[in-house]
Scaffold this motif. Structure first.
Motif, PDB file in Angstrom:
ATOM      1  N   UNK A  85       0.805  -1.231   0.000  1.00 45.54           N
ATOM      2  CA  UNK A  85       0.000   0.000   0.000  1.00 45.54           C
ATOM      3  C   UNK A  85       0.833   1.275   0.000  1.00 45.54           C
ATOM      4  N   UNK A  86       2.034   1.225   0.598  1.00 46.38           N
ATOM      5  CA  UNK A  86       2.872   2.417   0.660  1.00 46.38           C
ATOM      6  C   UNK A  86       3.415   2.824  -0.703  1.00 46.38           C
ATOM      7  N   UNK A  87       3.349   1.926  -1.680  1.00 47.01           N
ATOM      8  CA  UNK A  87       3.942   2.210  -3.002  1.00 47.01           C
ATOM      9  C   UNK A  87       2.903   2.228  -4.118  1.00 47.01           C
ATOM     10  N   UNK A  88       1.626   2.225  -3.756  1.00 49.20           N
ATOM     11  CA  UNK A  88       0.601   2.244  -4.784  1.00 49.20           C
ATOM     12  C   UNK A  88       0.508   3.605  -5.461  1.00 49.20           C
ATOM     13  N   UNK A  89      -0.042   3.592  -6.685  1.00 45.16           N
ATOM     14  CA  UNK A  89      -0.187   4.837  -7.426  1.00 45.16           C
ATOM     15  C   UNK A  89       1.029   5.226  -8.222  1.00 45.16           C
ATOM     16  N   UNK A  90       2.050   4.353  -8.263  1.00 47.99           N
ATOM     17  CA  UNK A  90       3.271   4.657  -8.996  1.00 47.99           C
ATOM     18  C   UNK A  90       3.389   3.875 -10.306  1.00 47.99           C
ATOM     19  N   UNK A  91       2.351   3.110 -10.628  1.00 49.24           N
ATOM     20  CA  UNK A  91       2.377   2.350 -11.872  1.00 49.24           C
ATOM     21  C   UNK A  91       3.302   1.152 -11.858  1.00 49.24           C
ATOM     22  N   UNK A  92       3.618   0.648 -10.666  1.00 50.68           N
ATOM     23  CA  UNK A  92       4.574  -0.462 -10.581  1.00 50.68           C
ATOM     24  C   UNK A  92       4.022  -1.733 -11.205  1.00 50.68           C
ATOM     25  N   UNK A  93       2.746  -2.044 -10.971  1.00 49.70           N
ATOM     26  CA  UNK A  93       2.166  -3.263 -11.521  1.00 49.70           C
ATOM     27  C   UNK A  93       2.193  -3.244 -13.052  1.00 49.70           C
ATOM     28  N   UNK A  94       1.881  -2.102 -13.640  1.00 48.89           N
ATOM     29  CA  UNK A  94       1.913  -1.984 -15.095  1.00 48.89           C
ATOM     30  C   UNK A  94       3.308  -2.204 -15.651  1.00 48.89           C
ATOM     31  N   UNK A  95       4.312  -1.677 -14.960  1.00 55.62           N
ATOM     32  CA  UNK A  95       5.689  -1.863 -15.408  1.00 55.62           C
ATOM     33  C   UNK A  95       6.126  -3.321 -15.258  1.00 55.62           C
ATOM     34  N   UNK A  96       5.713  -3.953 -14.172  1.00 55.75           N
ATOM     35  CA  UNK A  96       6.036  -5.372 -13.996  1.00 55.75           C
ATOM     36  C   UNK A  96       5.366  -6.224 -15.072  1.00 55.75           C
ATOM     37  N   UNK A  97       4.139  -5.868 -15.445  1.00 49.07           N
ATOM     38  CA  UNK A  97       3.446  -6.608 -16.487  1.00 49.07           C
ATOM     39  C   UNK A  97       4.188  -6.492 -17.815  1.00 49.07           C
ATOM     40  N   UNK A  98       4.689  -5.319 -18.121  1.00 46.26           N
ATOM     41  CA  UNK A  98       5.468  -5.145 -19.345  1.00 46.26           C
ATOM     42  C   UNK A  98       6.709  -6.033 -19.333  1.00 46.26           C
TER      43      UNK A  98
END
Length: 226
Positions: A85-98
C-alpha cells in the motif's frame, strides 16, 4: 526502485507481501497455497525492489505447457499480483506486467494467462478467453447419477499410488495443462483453490474393472471431509 527478476532469496518476502494483501490471520499462507510461484529454484517472477531492499510490488510468472489437440503450447500464467500500500499509485504493476510480457516473448511462449479483468490487464491488450459452467450437485441428483452409473463404478479417496493413473488421465485430455506426476502431487497437496475459498479439498477417483477412469478434486466444507 529496481524492477527486475526476483531473486530466490527474496521469494519469502514476496510471499509475505502477497499474504498481507490476499489473506487474513490464521489463513493458510500464500507460500503453501502457491508453491510453483514461491518455492526456491529458477524463478520467472518479477518484483519492484525499493532502495531499502523491501519488495514494493510483485508479479508471479509460472511457465507450463498446454495441449490442444496435437499441438503443445508453451505458456505462462500470472498470479499473486500485489503492491505494498505504501507504493501504490506509482504504476509499478503496469511496469512489472510489461517486463513479464517481454520475458514471455523472449522465452518463446505463445500465451500469457491472467485471472480477472482489471484495467491493468485490458490496457495491456489482454482479452477474455474461454468460459465457465455452473452445476449444482445435491443429494437427489447425486443418487440419480449413481443409479444411472450402475454398480460397475467404485468411488474412493485418491491414494499416493494413484498418481500415475490420474496423471495419465489429465494428460490424455484433448485440451488442458500438462503435468508431471511430481507436479500434480505438489499442486494437489497445496489445495490452492479450496484454501482460497476457506474450504477443504476432497480428492476422489472413479474405478471401473480395476482401472482408474475418472478423477475429481473438489472444494467442500471441512465438516464433509472424513
Amino acid at each position: 526502485m529496481q524492477l527486475r527478476l526476483i531473486k530466490p532469496a527474496e521469494l519469502d518476502q514476496a510471499a509475505l507481501l502477497a499474504h498481507s494483501i490476499f489473506r487474513k490471520a490464521g489463513d493458510t499462507s500464500m507460500k503453501e497455497l502457491f508453491p510453483l510461484i514461491f518455492s526456491p529454484g529458477y524463478t520467472h517472477s518479477y518484483a519492484a525492489v525499493a532502495e531499502d531492499g523491501n519488495i514494493a510490488a510483485f508479479m508471479g510468472l509460472v511457465p507450463s505447457t498446454i495441449r490442444t489437440g496435437e499441438a503443445l503450447l508453451n505458456v505462462f500464467s500470472i498470479g499473486a499480483v500485489c503492491t505494498d500500500p505504501a507504493y501504490r499509485g506509482q504504476g509499478l504493476a503496469g511496469q512489472l506486467l510489461q517486463l513479464c510480457q517481454t520475458h514471455a516473448a523472449n522465452a518463446g511462449a505463445s500465451l500469457i494467462f491472467v485471472s480477472g479483468d482489471r484495467s491493468l490487464y485490458t490496457r495491456a491488450g489482454c482479452v477474455p478467453f474461454g468460459g465457465t459452467q455452473f452445476a449444482e450437485l445435491n443429494a437427489s441428483s447425486a443418487h440419480a447419477l449413481a443409479a444411472a452409473a450402475g454398480e460397475e463404478w467404485t468411488l474412493r479417496p485418491m491414494q499416493p499410488g494413484d498418481f500415475f493413473a490420474v496423471n495419465r488421465l489429465l494428460n490424455e485430455r484433448e485440451a488442458g495443462q500438462m503435468y508431471s506426476p511430481g507436479e500434480l502431487a505438489l499442486l494437489l497437496g497445496a489445495e490452492a483453490y479450496a484454501g482460497v475459498l476457506g474450504l477443504s479439498q476432497r480428492t476422489l477417483v472413479a474405478v471401473r474393472d480395476g482401472s482408474i477412469e475418472g478423477f475429481a478434486a473438489m472444494a467442500v466444507p471441512a465438516a464433509d471431509v472424513p
